[in-house]
Design an enzyme around this catalytic site. Structure first.
Site, PDB file in Angstrom:
ATOM      1  CG  HIS A 193      -0.211  -0.009   2.525  1.00 40.84           C
ATOM      2  ND1 HIS A 193      -0.080  -1.128   3.309  1.00 40.84           N
ATOM      3  CD2 HIS A 193       0.460   0.975   3.172  1.00 40.84           C
ATOM      4  CE1 HIS A 193       0.623  -0.847   4.381  1.00 40.84           C
ATOM      5  NE2 HIS A 193       0.969   0.418   4.327  1.00 40.84           N
TER       6      HIS A 193
HETATM    7  C1  T46 Z   1       2.822   0.707   6.989  1.00 39.05           C
HETATM    8  C2  T46 Z   1       3.602  -0.528   7.212  1.00 39.05           C
HETATM    9  C3  T46 Z   1       5.059  -0.291   7.431  1.00 39.05           C
HETATM   10  C4  T46 Z   1      -4.528  -0.824  13.418  1.00 39.05           C
HETATM   11  O1  T46 Z   1      -5.629  -1.099  13.932  1.00 39.05           O
HETATM   12  N1  T46 Z   1      -3.804   0.225  13.878  1.00 39.05           N
HETATM   13  C5  T46 Z   1      -2.598   0.562  13.344  1.00 39.05           C
HETATM   14  O2  T46 Z   1      -1.982   1.544  13.793  1.00 39.05           O
HETATM   15  C6  T46 Z   1      -2.092  -0.223  12.247  1.00 39.05           C
HETATM   16  C7  T46 Z   1      -0.745   0.140  11.595  1.00 39.05           C
HETATM   17  C8  T46 Z   1      -2.826  -1.273  11.805  1.00 39.05           C
HETATM   18  N2  T46 Z   1      -4.021  -1.573  12.383  1.00 39.05           N
HETATM   19  C9  T46 Z   1      -4.754  -2.763  11.927  1.00 39.05           C
HETATM   20  C10 T46 Z   1      -5.281  -2.677  10.498  1.00 39.05           C
HETATM   21  C11 T46 Z   1      -5.243  -4.114  10.038  1.00 39.05           C
HETATM   22  O3  T46 Z   1      -6.448  -4.766  10.424  1.00 39.05           O
HETATM   23  O4  T46 Z   1      -3.867  -3.874  11.947  1.00 39.05           O
HETATM   24  C12 T46 Z   1      -4.099  -4.738  10.847  1.00 39.05           C
HETATM   25  C13 T46 Z   1      -2.832  -4.943  10.028  1.00 39.05           C
HETATM   26  O5  T46 Z   1      -2.509  -3.710   9.329  1.00 39.05           O
HETATM   27  P1  T46 Z   1      -1.882  -3.703   7.876  1.00 39.05           P
HETATM   28  O6  T46 Z   1      -2.402  -4.842   7.091  1.00 39.05           O
HETATM   29  O7  T46 Z   1      -2.068  -2.329   7.304  1.00 39.05           O
HETATM   30  O8  T46 Z   1      -0.337  -3.957   8.197  1.00 39.05           O
HETATM   31  P2  T46 Z   1       0.923  -3.877   7.231  1.00 39.05           P
HETATM   32  O9  T46 Z   1       2.027  -4.558   7.924  1.00 39.05           O
HETATM   33  O10 T46 Z   1       0.606  -4.308   5.854  1.00 39.05           O
HETATM   34  O11 T46 Z   1       1.279  -2.295   7.150  1.00 39.05           O
HETATM   35  C14 T46 Z   1       1.689  -1.585   8.293  1.00 39.05           C
HETATM   36  C15 T46 Z   1       0.961  -0.249   8.394  1.00 39.05           C
HETATM   37  O12 T46 Z   1      -0.454  -0.443   8.293  1.00 39.05           O
HETATM   38  C16 T46 Z   1       1.384   0.733   7.316  1.00 39.05           C
HETATM   39  O13 T46 Z   1       0.961   2.027   7.662  1.00 39.05           O
HETATM   40  O14 T46 Z   1       3.339   1.658   6.411  1.00 39.05           O
HETATM   41  O15 T46 Z   1       3.100  -1.355   8.276  1.00 39.05           O
END
Ligand code: T46
Length: 135
Positions: free
Chosen positions: A51
């Site tokens: 993303h």
């Molecule tokens: C990024 C990279 C480096 C939350 O509820 N609060 C939070 O602060 C975050 C970051 C995530 N979430 C929830 C949303 C999803 O249900 O945790 C779950 C996993 O998030 P996501 O799939 O977005 O995780 P990554 O590892 O793909 O990405 C993350 C960050 O979201 C993003 O901002 O830059 O790490």
């Protein structure tokens, strides 16, 4: 906001007991921290991210272990290996990012300048390319 990625060396306060690194708003971090999260226990072969953010500024630090962070923005494609706690990767603005090759002991700590907001995410690559000016 201009998209950018920058590797930033972090000063170690070391003595015979070991090491300590401090992150301070406006000193070694060019924003005020509103949120901290960390990614750990990543299963073998898993990649995360896929993303971009519209506005968010973040600093990624592998406080333990190692991870590869691939970044795409403008005409640039950059790959960073984060494998030391005294180095931070600053990611600002519209940067498509993928984290891969997590070591089993990797703890990836992320400092962010805003609270979690799903509306700031672009999770569709074609939409990212359009916003990036090459779609
Ligand atoms: C990024 C990279 C480096 C939350 O509820 N609060 C939070 O602060 C975050 C970051 C995530 N979430 C929830 C949303 C999803 O249900 O945790 C779950 C996993 O998030 P996501 O799939 O977005 O995780 P990554 O590892 O793909 O990405 C993350 C960050 O979201 C993003 O901002 O830059 O790490």
């Amino acid at each position: 906001m201009t998209a950018n990625t920058t590797l930033i060396p972090l000063q170690i306060h070391g003595d015979n007991r070991g090491s300590l690194i401090a992150m301070e708003n406006g000193i070694n971090l060019p924003f005020d921290i509103k949120r901290v999260y960390y990614i750990y226990g990543t299963k073998e072969g898993v990649s995360r991210g896929f993303h971009a953010h519209k506005k968010l500024k973040q600093m990624l630090i592998a406080v333990s272990g190692s991870v590869t962070v691939s970044c795409e923005y403008g005409e640039q494609k950059k790959e960073y290996t984060l494998d030391r706690p005294d180095q931070g990767l600053l990611i600002e603005g519209l940067v498509w990012r993928v984290m891969s090759d997590f070591s089993p002991d990797c703890v990836l700590m992320v400092l962010a300048d805003e609270y979690y907001n799903e509306n700031d995410y672009i999770r569709d690559y074609q939409t990212f390319l359009k916003e990036n000016g090459n779609g």
